[in-house]
Design an enzyme around this catalytic site. Structure first.
Site, PDB file in Angstrom:
ATOM      1  N   ASP A  71      13.707  19.629  17.137  1.00  0.00           N
ATOM      2  CA  ASP A  71      15.073  19.510  16.631  1.00  0.00           C
ATOM      3  C   ASP A  71      15.194  18.188  15.889  1.00  0.00           C
ATOM      4  O   ASP A  71      14.366  17.285  16.022  1.00  0.00           O
ATOM      5  CB  ASP A  71      16.082  19.563  17.782  1.00  0.00           C
ATOM      6  CG  ASP A  71      17.488  19.884  17.307  1.00  0.00           C
ATOM      7  OD1 ASP A  71      17.645  20.258  16.122  1.00  0.00           O
ATOM      8  OD2 ASP A  71      18.430  19.760  18.107  1.00  0.00           O
ATOM      9  N   GLU A 124     -23.016  28.312   3.288  1.00  0.00           N
ATOM     10  CA  GLU A 124     -21.952  29.135   2.718  1.00  0.00           C
ATOM     11  C   GLU A 124     -21.377  30.073   3.770  1.00  0.00           C
ATOM     12  O   GLU A 124     -21.973  30.295   4.832  1.00  0.00           O
ATOM     13  CB  GLU A 124     -22.493  29.915   1.518  1.00  0.00           C
ATOM     14  CG  GLU A 124     -21.512  30.866   0.833  1.00  0.00           C
ATOM     15  CD  GLU A 124     -20.286  30.169   0.260  1.00  0.00           C
ATOM     16  OE1 GLU A 124     -19.450  29.719   1.069  1.00  0.00           O
ATOM     17  OE2 GLU A 124     -20.169  30.075  -0.982  1.00  0.00           O
ATOM     18  N   HIS A 126     -25.237  24.091  -5.809  1.00  0.00           N
ATOM     19  CA  HIS A 126     -26.637  24.392  -6.121  1.00  0.00           C
ATOM     20  C   HIS A 126     -26.765  25.063  -7.488  1.00  0.00           C
ATOM     21  O   HIS A 126     -25.800  25.584  -8.050  1.00  0.00           O
ATOM     22  CB  HIS A 126     -27.223  25.311  -5.051  1.00  0.00           C
ATOM     23  CG  HIS A 126     -26.516  26.639  -4.970  1.00  0.00           C
ATOM     24  ND1 HIS A 126     -26.721  27.664  -5.880  1.00  0.00           N
ATOM     25  CD2 HIS A 126     -25.592  27.097  -4.101  1.00  0.00           C
ATOM     26  CE1 HIS A 126     -25.974  28.694  -5.570  1.00  0.00           C
ATOM     27  NE2 HIS A 126     -25.267  28.378  -4.496  1.00  0.00           N
ATOM     28  N   GLU A 170      15.227  17.776  10.843  1.00  0.00           N
ATOM     29  CA  GLU A 170      14.706  18.979  11.508  1.00  0.00           C
ATOM     30  C   GLU A 170      13.250  19.218  11.127  1.00  0.00           C
ATOM     31  O   GLU A 170      12.418  19.547  11.985  1.00  0.00           O
ATOM     32  CB  GLU A 170      15.573  20.175  11.128  1.00  0.00           C
ATOM     33  CG  GLU A 170      16.955  20.143  11.771  1.00  0.00           C
ATOM     34  CD  GLU A 170      17.942  21.098  11.110  1.00  0.00           C
ATOM     35  OE1 GLU A 170      18.981  21.370  11.727  1.00  0.00           O
ATOM     36  OE2 GLU A 170      17.669  21.572   9.979  1.00  0.00           O
TER      37      GLU A 170
END
Length: 425
Positions: free
Chosen positions: A11, A303, A229, A52
């Protein structure tokens, strides 16, 4: 420490709008209701909505520090809940940076959902916010409440999810941002270290954020030279190329040698490579051109595992796995069949970057990797949104350079430099 799901009650408010403002946040165990952490701070003069958002940010920071994997954020602010769930647009320009900061934090978790609750069910956070507002009205910089925890330095290498693309470097046509309503998808920063906000002249609302200015830094930067690469046969055919150990093509070998000549001029100290042969060959060419500097392998620079999509084009996947592809594009927590989700990719790459930055502070380190890891690094360094990942093209043997500092400062010096690949280079 790592825990499962937590509830964040947050809050904020202002005595006047704008006026002296503050926020409060409570992190609870969902089963027992036990309070695991509390945060509160005065914000000076600002608006209710800003306060908030600051409460939500503080609550998510606390949940991340606890090692939570899932968060249910509960607030009595309909505006914040609807905006962060993606159902309402964020029209006020002053709230957009705060929403982006929330999205940054959300990437620390596997899932974040937002729930509106009436004010009477948010009493604990409301009480903390009111105490902070009292402090703001009295001119205090922070609330000084018991349970307030200082935030440390932020590192740029902490994204938890991002929508990567095939190894070809080409975005999927029509692909969206990968965001699911109620789940955050963007972000880079993470609180780390143990520096105290209290007594340092910084509020708890700002002490956990990286230094964002153009002032010269006295500490030496760690320079990260990011190199994709060289080309492989799958790269040239624009096919998914993840864990398959595909070697460089003849063109790729020439590109690796050219990248080596380019990078040697930056006087690197070390080369760190993905374990796949296309990266190790590129790394070897760079190390040789730089005078035989050390080369090491980091397994987590590999990867993404595209699973059964390995070797296929995007069109092939669309035709053969339409439902799975739609689910993958809709959520970064979804993996290709028998593959790896991008949340998993992001977590491991984040760990590598933190380790390298610490181990080679002040040095120049060449990182030879793939499209997905390099895009993650650049995305975080630029504090960009998900759309960046679809709009950025990374060529084979392209070079990007990022400087980072111990205080969390980041400077992106170049992205996908390919001048060394021109015929005259």
């Amino acid at each position: 420490m790592s825990i499962g799901k937590v509830i964040v009650e947050a809050d904020g408010g202002a005595r006047g709008n704008p006026g002296p403002a503050g926020y409060g946040a409570v992190v609870r165990d969902p089963a027992s209701g036990e309070v695991l952490a509390e945060r509160a701070a005065a914000l000076g003069v600002t608006t209710n909505n800003v306060a908030e958002y600051r409460g939500l940010i503080a609550g998510l920071q606390a949940a991340a520090e606890l090692g939570a994997s899932q968060v249910e954020a509960r607030m009595d602010s309909k505006l914040v809940v609807e905006q962060m769930s993606g159902r309402w647009q964020i029209k006020h320009p002053g709230l957009r940076p705060l929403a982006a900061e929330v999205a940054t934090l959300v990437r620390k978790f596997d899932q974040v959902t937002y729930t509106w609750i009436p004010r009477e069910r948010n009493r604990a956070a409301d009480a903390l916010a009111n105490a902070a507002m009292d402090a703001a009205k009295g001119g205090a910089g922070t609330s000084g409440l018991d349970g307030e925890t200082a935030f440390g330095i932020v590192t740029a290498w902490d994204a938890d999810a991002f929508p990567a693309i095939p190894e070809s470097g080409e975005p999927a046509t029509g692909a969206g941002s990968g965001r699911v309503a109620g789940q955050g998808t963007a972000g880079t920063s993470r609180a780390a270290g143990s520096g105290s906000a209290a007594g340092s002249g910084k509020s708890a609302a700002t002490a956990g954020r990286p230094r964002e200015d153009w002032a010269p830094r006295t500490a030496p930067a760690t320079r990260l030279v990011l190199v994709r690469h060289g080309e492989t046969e799958l790269t040239a055919q624009k096919r998914y190329s993840g864990r398959g150990d595909v070697p460089l093509s003849a063109v790729g070998e020439e590109q690796a040698a050219a990248a080596g000549r380019r990078v040697a001029g930056l006087r690197p100290d070390r080369v760190v490579s993905s374990p796949l042969s296309r990266c190790k060959a590129t790394a070897a060419a760079i190390a040789s051109a730089a005078g035989g500097i050390p080369v090491s392998v980091e397994a987590d620079l590999i990867e993404c595992d595209f699973g059964v999509w390995e070797g296929l084009t995007f069109g092939d996947v669309r035709e053969q796995y339409p439902a799975e592809l739609d689910a993958w594009l809709a959520s970064t927590s979804v993996a290709p069949p028998k593959g790896e989700s991008f949340q998993q990719v992001a977590k491991r790459v984040r760990g590598v970057m933190g380790k390298l930055q610490k181990a080679y502070e002040g040095q120049t380190v060449v990182i030879v990797s793939h499209v997905s890891p390099i895009k993650l690094i650049l995305r975080d360094a630029l504090a960009a949104g998900d759309a960046f990942l679809y709009r950025l093209l990374l060529d084979p043997a392209g070079v990007s350079v990022v400087d980072v500092w111990p205080d969390g400062g980041v400077s992106v010096r170049s992205v996908n430099d390919t001048a060394h690949l021109l015929p005259s280079a």
